[in-house]
Design a protein around this motif. Structure first.
Motif, PDB file in Angstrom:
ATOM      1  N   CYS A  22       0.817  -1.241   0.067  1.00 39.80           N
ATOM      2  CA  CYS A  22       0.122   0.071  -0.060  1.00 39.80           C
ATOM      3  C   CYS A  22       0.857   1.375   0.055  1.00 39.80           C
ATOM      4  CB  CYS A  22      -1.081   0.122   1.376  1.00 39.80           C
ATOM      5  SG  CYS A  22      -2.247  -1.111   0.966  1.00 39.80           S
ATOM      6  N   HIS A  71     -11.344   0.313  -3.953  1.00 38.33           N
ATOM      7  CA  HIS A  71      -9.980  -0.064  -3.249  1.00 38.33           C
ATOM      8  C   HIS A  71     -10.058  -1.705  -3.260  1.00 38.33           C
ATOM      9  CE1 HIS A  71      -9.555   3.726  -1.427  1.00 38.33           C
ATOM     10  NE2 HIS A  71      -8.470   3.389  -1.045  1.00 38.33           N
ATOM     11  N   CYS A  73      -7.405  -3.518  -1.757  1.00 35.63           N
ATOM     12  CA  CYS A  73      -6.940  -3.621  -0.241  1.00 35.63           C
ATOM     13  C   CYS A  73      -7.697  -3.118   0.558  1.00 35.63           C
ATOM     14  CB  CYS A  73      -5.536  -2.808  -0.427  1.00 35.63           C
ATOM     15  SG  CYS A  73      -6.013  -0.952  -0.352  1.00 35.63           S
ATOM     16  N   HIS A  89      -3.810  -0.507  -6.347  1.00 33.19           N
ATOM     17  CA  HIS A  89      -4.917  -0.816  -5.345  1.00 33.19           C
ATOM     18  C   HIS A  89      -6.157  -0.188  -5.557  1.00 33.19           C
ATOM     19  CE1 HIS A  89      -1.881  -2.357  -2.222  1.00 33.19           C
ATOM     20  NE2 HIS A  89      -1.548  -2.729  -3.488  1.00 33.19           N
TER      21      HIS A  89
END
Length: 160
Positions: A22, A71, A73, A89
């Motif tokens: 990230c 997103h 993630c 991401h």
């Protein structure tokens, strides 16, 4: 010396050491747990989502206001954007795609209003704030990042 808007933006981003890590936003966080970045448009201040700003900056693709960023993630303060969808991401999507993604990941309320796999807003906000604090105070420390994401106190004893 005055920093450019891009320099100011990147000064609030901490990237993990691995290519698929990230990129955490360490700037302002809104009352919904997502980041907020202030820009000037037409001479007036405007707040934008940092992940949206990153996506447009990195890909060169302007997003219409009707396009959402999803997103992969599930971390609200992640701004890891890339033109390669396998690396990024965040990726563009519709409201419908966002709702389907939410259901598939178990982040929704049923008809009785019970949360199924979703965190109450105040907890989501607190986790974003805690994660930002960890990154600012300690840098990229996977064990501390993990604890913040799980909502575990940093002083909590660990078995391993």
């Amino acid at each position: 010396m005055t920093r450019t808007e891009k320099e100011r933006f990147w000064s609030h981003v901490v990237k993990g050491p691995e290519a698929d890590d990230c990129w955490f936003w360490t700037g302002a966080i809104s009352d919904d747990g997502y980041g907020r970045f202030s820009v000037r448009r037409d001479g007036r201040p405007q707040a934008v989502r940092p992940q949206r700003y990153a996506y447009e900056l990195v890909t060169g693709v302007p997003l219409p206001s009707s396009t959402l960023l999803l997103h992969s993630c599930d971390i609200p303060i992640c701004v890891h954007a890339d033109a390669d969808v396998a690396v990024s991401h965040v990726g563009p999507g519709t409201h419908r795609e966002n709702m389907l993604d939410r259901v598939q990941r178990g982040r929704y309320r049923n008809r009785q209003g019970l949360r199924l796999g979703d965190l109450p807003r105040q907890i989501r906000v607190q986790r974003s704030l805690d994660l930002r604090t960890v990154i600012i105070e300690h840098g990229w420390r996977p064990e501390l990042i993990s604890a913040a994401l799980l909502g575990v106190e940093l002083t909590h004893p660990r078995l391993f």
